[in-house]
Design a protein around this motif. Structure first.
Motif, mmCIF file in Angstrom:
data_model
loop_
_atom_site.group_PDB
_atom_site.id
_atom_site.type_symbol
_atom_site.label_atom_id
_atom_site.label_comp_id
_atom_site.label_asym_id
_atom_site.label_seq_id
_atom_site.Cartn_x
_atom_site.Cartn_y
_atom_site.Cartn_z
ATOM 1 N N UNK A 168 89.996 27.558 26.280
ATOM 2 C CA UNK A 168 89.266 27.055 25.322
ATOM 3 C C UNK A 168 88.935 25.572 25.955
ATOM 4 N N UNK A 169 89.388 24.926 26.917
ATOM 5 C CA UNK A 169 88.937 23.654 27.547
ATOM 6 C C UNK A 169 87.975 23.906 28.440
ATOM 7 N N UNK A 170 87.399 25.121 28.967
ATOM 8 C CA UNK A 170 86.510 25.289 29.937
ATOM 9 C C UNK A 170 84.961 25.347 29.161
ATOM 10 N N UNK A 176 77.803 23.864 36.357
ATOM 11 C CA UNK A 176 78.317 24.504 35.138
ATOM 12 C C UNK A 176 79.822 23.927 34.663
ATOM 13 N N UNK A 177 80.542 23.604 35.503
ATOM 14 C CA UNK A 177 81.835 23.292 35.304
ATOM 15 C C UNK A 177 82.172 21.993 34.506
ATOM 16 N N UNK A 178 80.979 21.115 34.669
ATOM 17 C CA UNK A 178 81.307 19.889 33.923
ATOM 18 C C UNK A 178 82.615 19.204 34.303
ATOM 19 N N UNK A 179 82.948 19.178 35.494
ATOM 20 C CA UNK A 179 84.303 18.679 35.908
ATOM 21 C C UNK A 179 85.557 19.165 35.616
ATOM 22 N N UNK A 180 85.456 20.287 35.237
ATOM 23 C CA UNK A 180 86.553 20.937 34.868
ATOM 24 C C UNK A 180 86.811 22.078 35.953
ATOM 25 N N UNK A 181 88.295 22.140 35.676
ATOM 26 C CA UNK A 181 89.008 23.268 36.890
ATOM 27 C C UNK A 181 89.514 24.485 36.171
ATOM 28 N N UNK A 182 89.128 25.792 36.475
ATOM 29 C CA UNK A 182 89.662 26.947 35.815
ATOM 30 C C UNK A 182 90.515 27.699 36.763
ATOM 31 N N UNK A 183 90.887 26.881 37.900
ATOM 32 C CA UNK A 183 91.451 27.580 39.133
ATOM 33 C C UNK A 183 92.463 28.458 38.543
ATOM 34 N N UNK A 213 96.228 21.781 45.101
ATOM 35 C CA UNK A 213 96.668 20.503 44.623
ATOM 36 C C UNK A 213 96.334 19.316 45.593
ATOM 37 N N UNK A 214 96.640 19.695 46.822
ATOM 38 C CA UNK A 214 96.352 18.657 47.947
ATOM 39 C C UNK A 214 94.717 18.533 48.027
ATOM 40 N N UNK A 215 94.050 19.544 47.777
ATOM 41 C CA UNK A 215 92.679 19.303 48.127
ATOM 42 C C UNK A 215 92.099 18.453 46.886
ATOM 43 N N UNK A 216 92.577 18.684 45.725
ATOM 44 C CA UNK A 216 91.860 18.037 44.605
ATOM 45 C C UNK A 216 92.068 16.515 44.503
ATOM 46 N N UNK A 217 93.346 16.332 44.874
ATOM 47 C CA UNK A 217 93.851 14.829 45.409
ATOM 48 C C UNK A 217 92.784 14.277 46.566
ATOM 49 N N UNK A 218 92.628 15.099 47.687
ATOM 50 C CA UNK A 218 91.891 14.692 48.799
ATOM 51 C C UNK A 218 90.512 14.306 48.418
ATOM 52 N N UNK A 219 89.951 15.023 47.746
ATOM 53 C CA UNK A 219 88.426 14.968 47.511
ATOM 54 C C UNK A 219 88.293 13.925 46.319
#
Length: 296
Positions: free
Chosen positions: A60-62, A181-188, A233-239
């Protein structure tokens, strides 16, 4: 760069290194647990590790469009890539299929031009041509090239090659659309869970080879599941905190690192033609990236 930026950049580079192990491990795990069963186990473990790292998924947060469109593309890509490599008739063919996947950076730039109206220079077209020629070089194997030889190699396993090409196109679409379309959210995490569920349904509804549970296979499976969660997790922190230009440039050399690690892990010795093909894919991807960077 500050110390914080350096650490974040190293984290992003670590993600690229972990992702580069996927082709070799996908194939090796498929040999132990079957193409469908092995992939289902990988995504199940990855989902569990991602839940520990990022928490339980909250659909629901996506945004609705991202949830359904982005989710369908993400799940489709992961299934196509995993099954393509798992269904390869030989380890050498698995390596070829893994390289087809790396058409996605060039295809992403092409799709962004028409879907997101991303401006680009004329470098885009020679870049696309080089990337496609690289894949042709990889697929033809050793010896002189001819359309008949190329078609014969693809016809040896049309399902696997079709899945690999589909994976490249699907991931390019995902990368092109997600930003809008993601509005900065991640559904990975949620998407990984759905991927695992679909694969288990496929496993239960069709005849599959029995799983060969061994210590070696189990350790590879554990590493693959954990490395996938850690890499995201590493990639999200890196970018978010690192040098994005350096990380973007490094990511385009992933085909070389992936091919190298896969050959070492699977005990393969591809010829010079294969490595020329990989180099052409990388050069083509870099040209496509430069085509948009000059017009950012």
């Amino acid at each position: 760069m500050t110390y914080t930026v350096q650490r974040a950049t190293l984290a992003g580079l670590g993600a690229i290194l972990l992702w580069s192990t996927s082709v070799g491990l996908f194939r090796s795990i498929a040999e132990h647990f079957g193409p469908v069963g092995g992939a289902a186990l990988i995504y199940t473990l990855s989902t569990l590790f991602l839940c520990v790292a990022t928490g339980l998924p909250r659909p629901r947060a996506l945004p609705v469009r991202y949830l359904w469109t982005g989710g369908a593309l993400f799940v489709g890509y992961e299934i196509c890539l995993a099954l393509a490599i798992g269904l390869a008739h030989t380890r050498s063919q698995a390596l070829e299929l893994g390289m087809i996947n790396y058409l996605w950076p060039s295809l992403t730039v092409l799709l962004a031009r028409y879907i997101n109206h991303q401006r680009s220079s004329l470098l885009l077209w020679p870049g696309l041509l080089l990337a496609c020629l690289g894949v042709v070089q990889v697929l033809k194997g050793e010896g002189d090239w001819s359309p008949e030889l190329l078609w014969h190699n693809v016809q040896d396993n049309p399902l696997a090659y079709g899945l690999a090409f589909s994976a490249a196109i699907i991931w390019a679409l995902y990368c092109t659309l997600t930003r809008r379309i993601s509005e900065g959210k991640s559904g990975v995490t949620l998407f990984f869970a759905v991927t695992a569920l679909v694969l288990w349904l496929k496993f239960a509804s069709s005849t599959q080879p029995s799983m060969q549970v061994t210590l070696s296979g189990s350790l590879q499976l554990l590493f693959m599941g954990l490395s996938t969660a850690v890499a995201y997790s590493l990639w999200n922190h890196g970018i978010q905190h690192g040098n994005m230009t350096l990380l973007a440039t490094a990511s385009y050399f992933t085909p070389v690192l992936s091919a190298l690690l896969a050959t070492l892990w699977l005990g393969l010795r591809p010829g010079t033609d294969f490595w020329w093909g990989v180099a052409l894919v990388v050069c083509g991807s870099l040209l496509c990236w430069l085509a948009t960077r000059h017009h950012a």
